[in-house]
Design a protein around this motif. Structure first.
Motif, PDB file in Angstrom:
ATOM      1  N   SER A   1      26.500 -28.150  51.772  1.00 24.56           N
ATOM      2  CA  SER A   1      27.555 -27.519  50.987  1.00 24.56           C
ATOM      3  C   SER A   1      27.325 -26.010  50.910  1.00 24.56           C
ATOM      4  O   SER A   1      28.274 -25.219  51.003  1.00 24.56           O
ATOM      5  CB  SER A   1      27.597 -28.124  49.582  1.00 24.56           C
ATOM      6  N   LEU A   2      26.070 -25.606  50.748  1.00 28.56           N
ATOM      7  CA  LEU A   2      25.744 -24.184  50.729  1.00 28.56           C
ATOM      8  C   LEU A   2      26.124 -23.528  52.052  1.00 28.56           C
ATOM      9  O   LEU A   2      26.693 -22.432  52.083  1.00 28.56           O
ATOM     10  CB  LEU A   2      24.255 -24.002  50.446  1.00 28.56           C
ATOM     11  N   VAL A   3      25.812 -24.195  53.160  1.00 33.86           N
ATOM     12  CA  VAL A   3      26.146 -23.654  54.481  1.00 33.86           C
ATOM     13  C   VAL A   3      27.646 -23.432  54.615  1.00 33.86           C
ATOM     14  O   VAL A   3      28.104 -22.352  55.004  1.00 33.86           O
ATOM     15  CB  VAL A   3      25.646 -24.594  55.597  1.00 33.86           C
ATOM     16  N   GLN A   4      28.426 -24.457  54.278  1.00 34.83           N
ATOM     17  CA  GLN A   4      29.864 -24.398  54.529  1.00 34.83           C
ATOM     18  C   GLN A   4      30.617 -23.498  53.543  1.00 34.83           C
ATOM     19  O   GLN A   4      31.550 -22.802  53.933  1.00 34.83           O
ATOM     20  CB  GLN A   4      30.453 -25.805  54.506  1.00 34.83           C
TER      21      GLN A   4
ATOM     22  N   ALA B   1      30.761 -29.973  62.319  1.00 31.42           N
ATOM     23  CA  ALA B   1      31.973 -29.187  62.511  1.00 31.42           C
ATOM     24  C   ALA B   1      32.894 -29.438  61.330  1.00 31.42           C
ATOM     25  O   ALA B   1      32.921 -30.542  60.780  1.00 31.42           O
ATOM     26  CB  ALA B   1      32.661 -29.566  63.818  1.00 31.42           C
ATOM     27  N   PHE B   2      33.632 -28.415  60.950  1.00 27.34           N
ATOM     28  CA  PHE B   2      34.569 -28.572  59.849  1.00 27.34           C
ATOM     29  C   PHE B   2      35.633 -27.483  59.955  1.00 27.34           C
ATOM     30  O   PHE B   2      35.481 -26.487  60.664  1.00 27.34           O
ATOM     31  CB  PHE B   2      33.872 -28.475  58.486  1.00 27.34           C
ATOM     32  N   GLY B   3      36.724 -27.680  59.228  1.00 28.67           N
ATOM     33  CA  GLY B   3      37.723 -26.632  59.078  1.00 28.67           C
ATOM     34  C   GLY B   3      38.734 -26.558  60.197  1.00 28.67           C
ATOM     35  O   GLY B   3      38.695 -27.300  61.174  1.00 28.67           O
ATOM     36  N   SER B   4      39.669 -25.635  60.032  1.00 27.12           N
ATOM     37  CA  SER B   4      40.707 -25.363  61.016  1.00 27.12           C
ATOM     38  C   SER B   4      41.004 -23.869  60.990  1.00 27.12           C
ATOM     39  O   SER B   4      41.477 -23.355  59.969  1.00 27.12           O
ATOM     40  CB  SER B   4      41.971 -26.170  60.704  1.00 27.12           C
ATOM     41  N   PRO B   5      40.695 -23.148  62.083  1.00 31.68           N
ATOM     42  CA  PRO B   5      40.110 -23.617  63.331  1.00 31.68           C
ATOM     43  C   PRO B   5      38.705 -24.214  63.127  1.00 31.68           C
ATOM     44  O   PRO B   5      38.003 -23.841  62.182  1.00 31.68           O
ATOM     45  CB  PRO B   5      40.041 -22.354  64.189  1.00 31.68           C
ATOM     46  N   ALA B   6      38.337 -25.106  64.026  1.00 32.01           N
ATOM     47  CA  ALA B   6      37.072 -25.826  63.885  1.00 32.01           C
ATOM     48  C   ALA B   6      35.879 -24.880  63.999  1.00 32.01           C
ATOM     49  O   ALA B   6      35.777 -24.105  64.955  1.00 32.01           O
ATOM     50  CB  ALA B   6      36.973 -26.909  64.952  1.00 32.01           C
ATOM     51  N   GLN B   7      34.999 -24.955  62.998  1.00 35.14           N
ATOM     52  CA  GLN B   7      33.745 -24.202  63.022  1.00 35.14           C
ATOM     53  C   GLN B   7      32.615 -25.176  63.340  1.00 35.14           C
ATOM     54  O   GLN B   7      32.329 -26.080  62.564  1.00 35.14           O
ATOM     55  CB  GLN B   7      33.481 -23.540  61.675  1.00 35.14           C
ATOM     56  N   THR B   8      31.987 -25.011  64.486  1.00 30.59           N
ATOM     57  CA  THR B   8      30.816 -25.814  64.811  1.00 30.59           C
ATOM     58  C   THR B   8      29.563 -25.026  64.437  1.00 30.59           C
ATOM     59  O   THR B   8      29.559 -23.794  64.430  1.00 30.59           O
ATOM     60  CB  THR B   8      30.773 -26.190  66.305  1.00 30.59           C
ATOM     61  N   TYR B   9      28.484 -25.740  64.135  1.00 25.92           N
ATOM     62  CA  TYR B   9      27.225 -25.080  63.786  1.00 25.92           C
ATOM     63  C   TYR B   9      26.089 -26.094  63.894  1.00 25.92           C
ATOM     64  O   TYR B   9      26.323 -27.310  64.023  1.00 25.92           O
ATOM     65  CB  TYR B   9      27.269 -24.493  62.376  1.00 25.92           C
ATOM     66  N   ALA B  10      24.874 -25.598  63.869  1.00 20.86           N
ATOM     67  CA  ALA B  10      23.700 -26.466  63.920  1.00 20.86           C
ATOM     68  C   ALA B  10      22.631 -25.945  62.972  1.00 20.86           C
ATOM     69  O   ALA B  10      22.587 -24.753  62.651  1.00 20.86           O
ATOM     70  CB  ALA B  10      23.145 -26.557  65.341  1.00 20.86           C
ATOM     71  N   VAL B  11      21.780 -26.857  62.539  1.00 23.31           N
ATOM     72  CA  VAL B  11      20.627 -26.549  61.682  1.00 23.31           C
ATOM     73  C   VAL B  11      19.409 -27.186  62.341  1.00 23.31           C
ATOM     74  O   VAL B  11      19.456 -28.350  62.750  1.00 23.31           O
ATOM     75  CB  VAL B  11      20.823 -27.119  60.267  1.00 23.31           C
ATOM     76  N   ALA B  12      18.317 -26.436  62.465  1.00 21.25           N
ATOM     77  CA  ALA B  12      17.112 -26.995  63.089  1.00 21.25           C
ATOM     78  C   ALA B  12      15.860 -26.417  62.446  1.00 21.25           C
ATOM     79  O   ALA B  12      15.786 -25.216  62.166  1.00 21.25           O
ATOM     80  CB  ALA B  12      17.100 -26.708  64.594  1.00 21.25           C
ATOM     81  N   ASP B  13      14.894 -27.279  62.231  1.00 22.38           N
ATOM     82  CA  ASP B  13      13.602 -26.877  61.678  1.00 22.38           C
ATOM     83  C   ASP B  13      12.619 -26.561  62.797  1.00 22.38           C
ATOM     84  O   ASP B  13      12.647 -27.198  63.866  1.00 22.38           O
ATOM     85  CB  ASP B  13      13.040 -28.011  60.814  1.00 22.38           C
TER      86      ASP B  13
END
Length: 400
Positions: free
Chosen positions: A236-239, A280-292
Motif C-alpha cells: 500500500s505504501l508503494v502504490q 501491476a495496477f492502475g490505468s495506464p498500467a504501472q508495473t513494478y517489482a520489489v526484491a531483497d
C-alpha cells in the motif's frame, strides 16, 4: 540530474509537516524522499525457526489485459505484446517487448528502468536496513546497491548455454532469447531480438522510518538481522505514496521501477518470508517489482545476492500484468501443491547459476521456459531444453 524534494509523510497516520530529509544521499543520486511506516504487533507476523524463501505470495495485480495492451499500443505504458497458445485449451498471454513470432524490422526493445534504493530506519531497535550502506558480510564490504548496479541483471555479459552462444547481453534478456530460440537464433526470423533494461543514470532513494517495533531475526552473519514487515502494508505504501512521490523524477507507467531492499522480508499474514514480488495496477498500467538483497544467510544456499532480483525481473518480463494462466503444474521449486500461472521463476526457486562479473560471483536464478508450462514438444528453447541451465529437459508434469 533532477533534484528530489524530501517529504515526510505518514502511512495511516495524521499528516505531518513537510521537511527536507537529512544527511543520507547515495553517490550519484539526488536527495532522498522520506516517508514513515507504522507497523503493528510483531507477534502477529508468524516467523518460523527456519524461515523459507518465498516469492510473489499474497499479491493480486489489478489490471485489465485488454486495457493494458491498448495502452501499450498508445505508448502510455511499457511495450507489451500478446499471443495465445493451445495446451488442451487456448491460453492468452502478455509479455514485455515485441512479438518474436512476427518478423520485425526493429526487434529490440529497451525499457526505461529505475532502481529505487529503500533504506529503513527503526528507532525502536536502533537498527537500519540500507542497500546503499557498506555491507560487512560482503567479501569486499561493498554495498548491496553497488553490487546490484554492477550485476548481470543490468550489465552485459557473454552467455553460452550447452555450447550454444546466446549473445552478449543482460541475464534476463539472455533467458528470454533462449526460451524463444526457434525465433531468436541466428537462423530464426528475429536474430536481433532483445528486451533490455535501460537503467537510469540517477539512483533514486527512499528513506522509510519505521514507527513501532517490527519483527526482527538475528542473521547467520553476525552483523546482519532480518526485518519482517506486513506485505499488504508495505505494498500500500508503494502504490499510494512512493510511486506518486517518485513521479517527479520520471517514474511512471512507461517505466519499470524496481524497489531494492536489504535484509527485509515480507509476510502475507500467514507465510514468511517473501523476498520479492512483481505487480501491476492502475490505468495506464504501472508495473513494478520489489526484491531483497539478502546477506543474513538465513535462507541457505538457494538465496544469494541477485537471486531474488533475477527471479522478479524474469517473471515481470514473461507475465508483466500477472494475468497469464497455464494448466496446473507444481511440486517443484517453492511450489508445494499445484499452481496455474506463467510465473517462470517459481518452478526453480532455489536453483542458482554462478555468473562472474568484475571479480564477483553473482548467483542469478535458473528460469523455466515457456515450452515447459505449455507442454510443447519439441521445445522452442535453446538446445531443446525447458529451462536455461537444463535442469528441466521435459515439460511440466500434470498436477496433481
Amino acid at each position: 540530474m533532477k533534484r528530489m524534494l524530501g517529504i515526510v509523510m505518514a502511512l495511516a497516520l495524521a499528516p505531518v509537516p513537510a521537511a527536507v530529509a537529512a544527511g543520507h544521499v547515495v553517490a550519484g543520486a539526488a536527495p532522498p524522499f522520506s516517508v514513515r511506516l507504522s507497523v503493528g504487533d510483531p507477534a502477529g507476523i508468524p516467523i518460523p525457526a527456519h524461515p523459507r524463501a518465498l516469492f510473489d505470495r499474497g499479491i493480486a495485480p489489478r489490471v485489465s489485459r485488454t486495457d493494458a495492451l491498448a495502452q501499450a499500443a498508445a505508448g502510455t505504458t511499457i511495450q507489451m505484446w500478446s499471443g495465445s497458445v493451445t495446451d488442451g485449451s487456448p491460453f492468452p498471454f502478455t509479455m514485455v517487448g515485441k512479438d518474436p513470432f512476427t518478423t520485425l524490422t526493429s526487434p529490440s526493445t529497451s525499457i526505461n528502468t529505475y532502481l529505487v534504493s529503500v533504506a529503513f530506519s527503526v528507532p525502536a531497535t536502533g537498527h537500519s536496513y540500507d542497500p546503499a550502506a557498506a555491507e560487512p558480510c560482503d567479501p569486499a564490504a561493498a554495498s548491496p546497491l553497488s553490487r546490484v548496479q554492477a550485476s548481470p541483471v543490468f550489465l552485459n555479459k557473454s552467455y553460452s548455454w550447452g555450447g550454444t552462444a546466446i549473445g552478449t547481453t543482460q541475464y534476463v534478456d539472455a533467458f528470454q532469447r533462449s526460451e524463444f530460440w526457434s525465433q531468436t537464433s541466428p537462423s530464426g526470423i528475429n536474430p536481433g531480438y532483445h528486451v533490455r533494461l535501460k537503467l537510469g543514470t540517477n539512483t533514486l532513494e527512499v528513506l522509510v522510518t519505521v514507527d513501532g517495533a517490527p519483527a526482527e531475526i538475528a542473521g547467520a552473519c553476525a552483523s546482519d538481522n532480518l526485518m519482517v514487515l506486513d506485505l499488504a502494508t508495505w505494498d500500500s505504501l508503494v502504490q499510494t505514496q512512493l510511486l506518486p512521490l517518485l513521479a517527479s523524477s520520471g517514474v511512471g507507467p512507461t517505466t519499470f521501477p524496481i524497489f531494492l531492499l536489504h535484509n527485509v522480508a515480507l509476510s502475507d499474514g500467514f507465510l514468511c518470508c517473501v523476498l520479492g514480488y512483481h505487480s501491476a495496477f492502475g490505468s495506464p498500467a504501472q508495473t513494478y517489482a520489489v526484491a531483497d538483497y539478502d546477506t543474513t544467510k538465513l535462507f541457505g544456499a538457494g538465496v544469494k545476492d541477485i537471486a531474488p532480483l533475477s527471479h522478479e525481473v524474469a517473471e515481470w518480463m514473461d507475465d508483466p500484468l500477472g494475468t497469464n494462466s497455464t494448466n496446473a503444474w507444481g511440486n517443484t521449486g517453492q511450489v508445494t501443491g499445484c499452481q496455474s500461472n506463467l510465473e517462470v521463476a517459481d518452478p526453480l526457486s532455489g536453483t542458482l547459476l554462478r555468473v562472474s562479473r568484475a571479480g564477483f560471483a553473482y548467483h542469478p536464478q535458473e528460469i523455466a521456459f515457456f515450452s515447459w508450462f505449455f507442454h510443447q514438444s519439441p521445445s522452442l528453447g535453446v538446445n531443446g531444453w525447458y529451462s536455461n541451465n537444463a535442469t528441466f529437459t521435459a515439460p511440466a508434469a500434470s498436477c496433481p
